[in-house]
Design a protein around this motif. Structure first.
Motif, mmCIF file in Angstrom:
data_model
loop_
_atom_site.group_PDB
_atom_site.id
_atom_site.type_symbol
_atom_site.label_atom_id
_atom_site.label_comp_id
_atom_site.label_asym_id
_atom_site.label_seq_id
_atom_site.Cartn_x
_atom_site.Cartn_y
_atom_site.Cartn_z
ATOM 1 N N LEU A 9 -9.589 -12.951 -18.376
ATOM 2 C CA LEU A 9 -8.390 -13.577 -17.720
ATOM 3 C C LEU A 9 -8.841 -14.855 -17.294
ATOM 4 O O LEU A 9 -9.227 -14.214 -16.245
ATOM 5 N N HIS A 11 -8.689 -18.260 -15.168
ATOM 6 C CA HIS A 11 -6.903 -18.969 -14.286
ATOM 7 C C HIS A 11 -7.752 -20.410 -14.553
ATOM 8 O O HIS A 11 -8.719 -20.609 -14.667
ATOM 9 N N TRP A 20 -3.163 -14.637 -12.779
ATOM 10 C CA TRP A 20 -3.431 -13.679 -14.154
ATOM 11 C C TRP A 20 -3.586 -11.757 -13.168
ATOM 12 O O TRP A 20 -3.096 -11.065 -14.203
ATOM 13 N N HIS A 75 -5.560 -19.846 -19.131
ATOM 14 C CA HIS A 75 -4.224 -20.463 -18.261
ATOM 15 C C HIS A 75 -4.739 -21.577 -18.796
ATOM 16 O O HIS A 75 -5.739 -21.979 -18.053
ATOM 17 N N PRO A 216 3.136 -16.598 -16.404
ATOM 18 C CA PRO A 216 1.578 -14.789 -16.287
ATOM 19 C C PRO A 216 2.233 -13.892 -15.045
ATOM 20 O O PRO A 216 2.176 -13.532 -14.536
#
Length: 236
Positions: A9, A11, A20, A75, A216
């Protein structure tokens, strides 16, 4: 049964890794190992941000024993980083999911991808080569409205860096993209509808979840479920 890939994940460089962590917890509860690298220390560099960030992610994947299959999940502004991250990561990257995220723009800086009015407005905020924290890019109260829990907002804001303007001008590396069959886009907010439509045009798996850009943090279970559904569509 085939082992599940590890979601990595990533960011946005404009915020911090806590954006996240709630989703990481939700995915772990669903049986996924997760990695949440931090890009924040890299912004203290003077140049070469893209390769340094890609290397930072690759290091965290390796540090967490990531020799197995991985899926990169970006993201927001992290979307532009994913091709470089995929190239730098030793573990096999079997997919990429862009969550309310920019699409890759190899050979171009972020400032060349946005309307001139936005670029000039942000340039006017620069002091000593640095932009103010991301929540100050918007009218007062904008981000607080998305994160109404004061403690959550305080944790989020504490991680917001002063981003070098030169980072936003740095051209993204010209490295190969992952095949369309291994890419997906999850739209959370209307602001990313254009990216979502472009992802559809490219033949990516696409999902739309009616939420907001920082969902999120505020709706991690729903975002985690949407991510898992996309992983299933990608055949992972």
């Amino acid at each position: 049964m085939r082992e599940r890939p590890t979601p990595v994940l990533v960011h946005s460089p404009l915020v911090g890794p806590s954006s996240w962590r709630p989703v990481a917890a939700a995915l772990r509860a669903r049986g996924y190992a997760t990695v949440v690298p931090s890009l924040s220390p890299v912004l203290g560099s003077r140049d070469g941000w893209y390769p340094r960030m890609a290397a930072a992610v690759a290091h965290e994947v390796a540090r967490h024993g990531g020799a197995g299959r991985t899926v990169l999940v970006a993201h927001s502004g992290a979307g532009a980083l994913l091709p470089a991250v995929a190239e730098a990561t030793a573990a096999p990257v079997v997919g990429a999911v862009f969550v309310d995220a920019l699409l890759p723009h190899p050979g171009r800086g972020w400032t060349s991808t946005v309307p001139e009015a936005l670029r000039e407005r942000l340039r006017g905020l620069v002091r000593d080569g640095l932009l103010p924290p991301w929540d100050e890019w918007f009218p007062p109260g904008t981000v607080e409205e998305l994160l109404p829990d004061p403690r959550m907002y305080a944790r989020f804001r504490a991680e917001l860096p002063h981003v070098p303007w030169a980072f936003l001008e740095e051209p993204a590396p010209e490295v190969p993209d992952l095949p369309p069959s291994r890419c997906a886009h999850l739209r959370l907010s209307e602001a990313y509808e254009a990216e979502t439509q472009e992802a559809e045009r490219r033949g990516w798996a696409v999902a739309r979840h009616a939420a907001h850009h920082l969902a999120p943090l505020t709706a991690p279970q729903e975002v985690g479920a949407a991510l898992e559904a996309l992983l299933d569509r990608l055949g992972h």
